[in-house]
Structure formats: C-alpha cells, structure tokens
Scaffold this motif. Structure first.
Motif, short mmCIF file in Angstrom:
data_model
loop_
_atom_site.label_atom_id
_atom_site.label_comp_id
_atom_site.label_asym_id
_atom_site.label_seq_id
_atom_site.Cartn_x
_atom_site.Cartn_y
_atom_site.Cartn_z
N ASN A 68 0.83 -1.20 0.00
CA ASN A 68 0.00 0.00 0.00
C ASN A 68 0.87 1.25 0.00
O ASN A 68 2.04 1.21 0.38
CB ASN A 68 -0.88 0.05 1.25
N GLU A 69 0.23 2.34 -0.38
CA GLU A 69 0.95 3.60 -0.45
C GLU A 69 1.43 4.05 0.94
O GLU A 69 2.38 4.81 1.07
CB GLU A 69 0.02 4.67 -1.05
N THR A 70 0.73 3.59 1.95
CA THR A 70 1.00 4.09 3.29
C THR A 70 2.04 3.31 4.06
O THR A 70 2.27 3.56 5.24
CB THR A 70 -0.30 4.06 4.12
N GLU A 71 2.63 2.33 3.42
CA GLU A 71 3.62 1.52 4.14
C GLU A 71 4.88 1.37 3.28
O GLU A 71 4.81 1.48 2.05
CB GLU A 71 3.04 0.14 4.47
#
Lengths: 253, 253
Positions: free
Chosen positions: A68-71
């Motif tokens: 994911n973009e957030t990790e």
DNA sequence: GTAATAGTGTCTCTGAGACATTATGAC
DNA sequence: GTCATAATGTCTCAGAGACACTATTAC
C-alpha cells in the motif's frame, strides 16, 4: 505543488503494483524411529500457498501481496508474514527485486523478495489467508522441482543461495534454534541449510578457538554450574547461547 | 484475459514510479608532491549530480532515473549509468530498495539503489545528462556531510557500508585496479575503501598463504620471468592479476 | 552390557603476528 | 649517500586436521 505532483506522476506509464513476496524457511524435525534418544532428522522447508485466482490459479506460489501507499515495502512484508503465518517476525530480510518485463501477466509488476527464518514452533497457528486456498510446508529440494507460479522458482533459488551464505557468515542459525542449545544442535542446523558444511572438530573451534571465542557462551544455572541437556542423548550435553558477537570476515585475513 | 489484466491492474492505487538510483564510486589518485616516485594519495569519491528541476532543484543528488515498462530495473540502472557517465559497466550491483512513504514529494515512488565501481580512467568522458545541470565527483566523507536530495544521504551511507563489506569478502578491488597491479596498489585500494584495514604481512598472506593461494597470481612476461613495475617506487615491484577465485568465508571456519 | 551422543588427548603442520633486516635503483 | 618502496628472515604461538580414545547414562 499539488499540481506539480500530478503532472509529474502522470507523465509516464507507471507500474501496476509493487508486491512483496516472502520466502519463509523453517526447519522441520522428525524423530528418528528406532532410537529412543537421538538427534532428529532435520529438513529445510519452505512455505507455499496454493493460488485460488487468476493468474496461475491452482498453482503453488510464494506467499506475498501488494504494497500500500501508506507503508514501506519492509512493513508490507512484515504484514504479509503476519497474515500468512501469524508470526510477528523481526528476522526478515530483503534480498532482491524481480522486475523482468512479462514476469507477471497482470501487468508491470515489480516484486520485492524477502526471506524469513521461522522457528517450527512459531508456525503452529498458520492458516490459509484470503487469496490462498491452501498453505503447506514443502522441503526445499522438492519445491525446486515444482512448477511454481510466476518466477517464484528463481526467487526460491536465489533465496536459498542467500541463506546459505548468511548461515556461514552470520549468526542467523539462532532463528532456527531455541534460546539455549547444544553444540550438536547448532551443528545440525548449519548442516541442514548448508549440506556441504563439514567441520571436523566443531566443538573445539566454536568453544575454545581464540578468534571465534565469543560467538557462543555457556549457559550457567543458578548455582553457577553449566546447564546441561539430555534431550538428544544419554550423556547430557552442555547448553550454549549466542552472544550476538559476529567475528569480522575477510578473504585477505 | 486482456480484461482481467486491466481489471486487476486498476483495482488498487499503484505506484507513481520505480526509479533506479546509482551510487557510482571511483577512486581518485593524486600524486604526492615532493616525492618523485611514490604511491599516490587515493580518495574514494562518489558521483553526484545537481538537480535542475523540482523537487530539490539546485540540490545535489545521486544520479538515477525512472524505469520503463520494457526493461528490468537492472537494465534501467545500466542505461542510467551509461547516460550519466558514458561507462558500459558490468560491475553494477543492486543493494537495496527505498520505499518509505513520503520519501519523494512527487508521489509514491519506490527507488531501487545500485552501486557501481568505476575506474577513474573510465570516467574521462563524463558529462552532464539531461536532467542535471552539473555533475561532480565528491569525496565520500564530504558527500556524507552534504544535504542531499530525497533520502540520498541514507542511500549513500548504506552503499558505503555495503561496499566495505564487499571489499573484504570479494574481489571487487579489481574494479578499481588496472589488469596488472602491484601488491602495494591492491593494499592501498583496500585501505582507501576500508580505512580500518591494516594487515601486517599483507604480501605474504596474499601470495604464499595456503588458504588464500589462488586469489592473485603473478604475471609473467614472454620469457616466463615475473613482470615488474617501477611506476611507484625505485625498486621495481612484481605485478599480479586476479584469478577470479574467491575463497569461501565462514565464521565457523 | 548396548546404544547414542558428548567430549578429550595428542600429534603434525600451516600460518598469523611481530619486527628487524636487507634489496633495489632513480636521484 | 638518500629516499621510498619491495621483499625476506626469524621467532613464537594459535589453531586446523586427523583420529583414536574416554565419558555418560537411559535402556
């Protein structure tokens, strides 16, 4: 600034995904039959999942999943490891990227390969995850003969080579061992991963050789006497633990 | 099938780019003044480019560029190396991925870091590339003090650590040396990369120690006599070459 | 006793460490 | 002779390799 970002990001064709795939190794022990107390047979196994959807539906593959973009990719691998095996691993290591065009029929997908060494005991609660209809441990020699999905055979080969180098140059053997272990166990773990490993007076080198002194230390009980274990032999063997020290290696000595 | 691909690819947020960044190391030699014939001062340098566009315009950064769908990341790195320095390098090595969210203001950009060891002589024709207004070689110690773009300082630190390990465990020193070299030159190259390196009887270890025999071999002239060089000293020194052999390393010996 | 592993004794020979010493050859 | 680097001599002591031998203890 927001404009610039959009401009820059959409100017070119971008990848269709950046997954992390994890080669999860474990060592399975099997009691030798006949002998009452003896060192177990140990085999290096790798965890595979059976894909249940396109592409390669029905074929076996390494566990993994999209980032994911957030990790970060490292965090993604930890998450997948947790999802796939229930293990809160710290001992994962990134070792290569796979990006050959056409490697994934879903599009332009760049895979990041990790390896994890997991103790057999930690794998008790493993279960099939969302996108897998089944999970199993397969002896590596066997897995290398299988038709794995994507380029996962190559990834597995690379991982195996990597872990063999590491087994001899670092102290990762500890991932496969209990906190306190006998020299015989340590020797056996090394040999399970690196079949060629054959050291004649191993106990002497590891315990009394000056330059390697400090890799392991003896475990003492409350009374200050060496702790012993007779789990694998009639005669009790002394227990050791890793100290964390790793001697420097150099071909120029 | 085509449908499935599109479906699968567009289902999730996808990365905005997968660049390769290259840490290009070279060793610069400087004639010591005063002495007529002497070993030169050697310094480990890294190639930096000055960014001319957003983000980090004006700041120094590692060379690199976005990967295309039609090439692997490794091929991308080779292309960038060629564009940036004119070098047809074979000796590039992938060493890590950088994917921390927010590391690049342009979006979700996962950078793949390579390192290349380039001989000073091969760098003669280097020139500024398209997206750089200037290119320069900077001593690593100095570069580590600079405010580099993105997370490039971290990447440089990791690269340096990686190259130091490799310098002692493999034969990459050859990337920095001419085909035939003296033991003194080899020693100096190792020390330039690994300042702590200090072996007392280096010439003996490398030439006559049983276990390392075969890393280098003497170079003979047509008459079968050892080739010598007096480039760096009054007394001529014998020339050697690498054989390609690398002894196995193990902390368990 | 037997089985199965743990650990020691002893010998040889390689080689690392520490230095001091000598060699070479342009200047 | 001087300088700067190349290479050898010599001593000691750690330690690898080989392999026979002894130790322990449940059964």
């Amino acid at each position: 600034m927001e404009n610039e970002q959009v401009y820059s990001a959409k100017k070119y064709r971008t990848p269709d995904g950046a997954p992390a795939d994890i080669v999860i190794f474990t060592i399975l022990s099997q009691q030798k039959q006949g002998a009452k107390k003896s060192l177990p047979m140990r085999t290096l196994n790798v965890l595979l999942i059976q894909r249940k959807s396109w592409p390669f539906a029905g074929q076996w593959a390494l566990p993994g999943g999209f980032c994911n973009e957030t990790e970060s990719i490292h965090e993604c691998a930890l998450r997948e490891l947790k999802e796939e095996t229930g293990v809160d691993g710290e001992g994962i290591e990134y070792f290569n990227v796979y990006s050959k065009p056409g490697r994934d029929p879903r599009g332009w997908i760049i895979s990041h390969a990790f390896l994890a060494l997991v103790n057999e005991r930690q794998l008790a609660y493993r279960q099939a995850a969302d996108d897998a209809s089944d999970v199993k441990l397969v002896p590596v020699e066997e897995a290398l003969q299988m038709e794995l999905a994507f380029d996962h055979r190559i990834i597995l080969q690379d991982a195996l080579q990597h872990i063999r180098g590491k087994m001899l140059s670092t102290v990762i053997a500890e991932q496969f061992l209990p906190e306190h272990f006998t020299i015989g166990e340590l020797y056996q773990v090394i040999q399970t991963v690196v079949p060629d490993f054959n050291e004649k007076n191993f106990i002497r080198k590891i315990t009394s050789t000056q330059s390697r002194k400090g890799i392991v230390e003896e475990v003492l009980d409350n009374g200050g006497k060496p702790k012993m274990s007779n789990k694998y032999s009639q005669r009790a063997a002394q227990l050791y633990r890793f100290t964390g020290y790793v001697p420097p290696l150099s071909i120029f000595s």
